[in-house]
Design a protein around this motif. Structure first.
Motif, short mmCIF file in Angstrom:
data_model
loop_
_atom_site.label_atom_id
_atom_site.label_comp_id
_atom_site.label_asym_id
_atom_site.label_seq_id
_atom_site.Cartn_x
_atom_site.Cartn_y
_atom_site.Cartn_z
N PHE A 166 -4.37 8.41 -20.56
CA PHE A 166 -2.97 8.01 -20.41
C PHE A 166 -2.16 9.51 -20.22
O PHE A 166 -1.83 10.11 -21.69
N VAL A 167 -1.11 9.65 -19.60
CA VAL A 167 0.13 10.65 -20.13
C VAL A 167 1.27 10.32 -20.11
O VAL A 167 2.06 10.38 -21.30
N ALA A 168 2.07 9.14 -19.23
CA ALA A 168 3.26 9.27 -18.90
C ALA A 168 3.31 7.79 -18.07
O ALA A 168 2.85 7.81 -17.29
N THR A 169 4.33 7.13 -18.27
CA THR A 169 5.07 6.30 -17.16
C THR A 169 5.99 5.61 -16.63
O THR A 169 6.85 6.51 -18.19
N ILE A 170 6.86 4.98 -16.22
CA ILE A 170 8.27 5.35 -15.40
C ILE A 170 8.03 4.05 -14.44
O ILE A 170 7.51 3.80 -13.94
N SER A 171 8.91 3.20 -14.43
CA SER A 171 9.77 1.79 -14.27
C SER A 171 10.28 1.71 -13.13
O SER A 171 10.36 3.33 -12.62
N ARG A 172 9.62 1.05 -11.90
CA ARG A 172 10.20 1.21 -10.56
C ARG A 172 11.52 1.76 -10.65
O ARG A 172 11.81 2.32 -9.15
N GLY A 173 13.13 1.89 -11.22
CA GLY A 173 13.97 2.31 -11.23
C GLY A 173 14.26 3.15 -12.13
O GLY A 173 15.27 3.80 -11.85
N GLY A 174 13.10 3.45 -12.35
CA GLY A 174 13.32 5.41 -13.49
C GLY A 174 13.96 5.07 -15.17
O GLY A 174 14.10 6.41 -15.17
N GLY A 175 14.99 3.37 -14.34
CA GLY A 175 15.20 3.12 -16.35
C GLY A 175 14.64 3.21 -17.54
O GLY A 175 15.23 3.88 -18.68
N THR A 176 13.25 3.42 -17.69
CA THR A 176 12.77 3.27 -18.95
C THR A 176 10.93 4.17 -18.29
O THR A 176 10.31 4.28 -17.15
N THR B 242 8.47 1.22 0.67
CA THR B 242 8.31 0.25 -0.92
C THR B 242 8.26 0.27 -2.09
O THR B 242 7.49 0.63 -2.88
N PHE B 243 8.93 2.45 -1.63
CA PHE B 243 8.22 3.06 -3.44
C PHE B 243 8.93 2.81 -4.73
O PHE B 243 8.06 2.59 -5.38
N SER B 244 9.90 2.29 -3.91
CA SER B 244 10.57 1.61 -5.73
C SER B 244 9.86 0.86 -5.87
O SER B 244 10.42 -0.44 -7.32
N GLN C 190 0.73 -1.29 -0.49
CA GLN C 190 -0.29 0.01 0.27
C GLN C 190 1.33 0.87 -0.40
O GLN C 190 1.62 1.14 0.88
N VAL C 191 0.46 2.49 -0.99
CA VAL C 191 1.43 3.20 -0.62
C VAL C 191 0.25 4.60 -1.04
O VAL C 191 -0.65 4.22 -2.10
N GLN C 192 0.64 5.46 -0.61
CA GLN C 192 -0.23 7.01 -0.42
C GLN C 192 0.56 8.00 -1.23
O GLN C 192 1.36 8.23 -1.10
N LEU C 193 -0.56 8.72 -2.14
CA LEU C 193 0.35 9.67 -3.49
C LEU C 193 -0.70 10.66 -2.96
O LEU C 193 -1.73 11.18 -2.56
N VAL C 194 0.60 12.21 -3.03
CA VAL C 194 -0.14 13.04 -3.19
C VAL C 194 1.27 14.41 -3.76
O VAL C 194 1.78 14.22 -4.54
N GLU C 195 0.07 14.47 -5.15
CA GLU C 195 0.44 15.39 -6.13
C GLU C 195 0.56 16.74 -5.39
O GLU C 195 -0.71 17.25 -4.72
N SER C 196 0.99 16.69 -6.24
CA SER C 196 1.42 18.94 -6.64
C SER C 196 2.32 19.66 -7.36
O SER C 196 2.46 19.25 -7.97
N GLY C 197 2.02 20.87 -7.47
CA GLY C 197 2.72 21.91 -8.77
C GLY C 197 2.04 22.72 -9.55
O GLY C 197 2.16 22.83 -10.18
N ASN D 62 13.79 7.65 -6.58
CA ASN D 62 13.29 7.12 -5.37
C ASN D 62 13.76 7.32 -4.03
O ASN D 62 13.07 6.75 -3.21
N ALA D 63 15.18 8.07 -4.43
CA ALA D 63 15.30 8.17 -2.21
C ALA D 63 14.73 9.57 -1.76
O ALA D 63 14.50 9.30 -0.70
N LYS D 64 14.05 10.14 -2.65
CA LYS D 64 12.86 11.08 -2.09
C LYS D 64 11.51 10.98 -2.33
O LYS D 64 10.25 11.55 -1.78
N ASN D 65 11.07 9.13 -2.77
CA ASN D 65 9.79 8.67 -3.05
C ASN D 65 8.82 9.86 -4.06
O ASN D 65 7.67 10.30 -3.25
N THR D 66 9.59 10.32 -4.56
CA THR D 66 8.34 10.72 -5.11
C THR D 66 9.12 10.88 -7.17
O THR D 66 10.08 10.96 -7.77
#
Length: 124
Positions: free
Chosen positions: A47-57, A28-30, A1-8, A74-78
């Motif tokens: 759909f707009v965009a998606t990113i892999s768990r490690g950010g490489g794709t 466990t964000f990563s 389970q993860v909670q997400l908050v958008e901003s900006g 991932n270090a910033k959970n963002t």
């Protein structure tokens, strides 16, 4: 389970830029694939965009490719969505979503967790 908050989100003139952030709680964000979706009034979630768990794709919709960039720290959970050369048709509520899978997908129903959304308005 993860909670997400958008901003900006906010109001910007056509041709301008915004950077959206999706901040996640948990340790466990990563392990989550993250997607960005948007919804304009009266329209289906898009759909707009998606990113892999490690950010490489990354994968972006054709409508934003070349203008938007998705990245994660991932270090910033963002996760970030850098939006450049904004157009009025980009106006929407933008949502980030998390998926408990290694697979990237453009299908919104395959994402398990959603943020509350942040409004982006692009004036002409």
């Amino acid at each position: 389970q993860v909670q997400l908050v958008e901003s900006g989100g906010g109001l910007v003139q056509a041709g301008g830029s915004l950077r959206l952030s999706c901040a996640a709680s948990g340790r466990t964000f990563s392990t989550y694939v993250i997607g960005w979706f948007r919804r304009a009034p009266g329209k289906e979630r898009e759909f707009v965009a998606t990113i892999s768990r490690g950010g490489g794709t990354t994968y972006l919709s054709n409508s934003v490719k070349g203008r938007f960039t998705i990245s994660r720290d991932n270090a910033k959970n963002t996760v970030y969505l850098q939006m450049n050369s904004l157009k009025p048709e980009d106006t929407a509520v933008y949502y980030c979503a998390a998926r408990s899978s290694a697979d990237l997908t453009t299908t919104s129903t395959l994402y398990n967790y959603w943020g509350q959304g942040t409004q982006v308005t692009v004036s002409s």
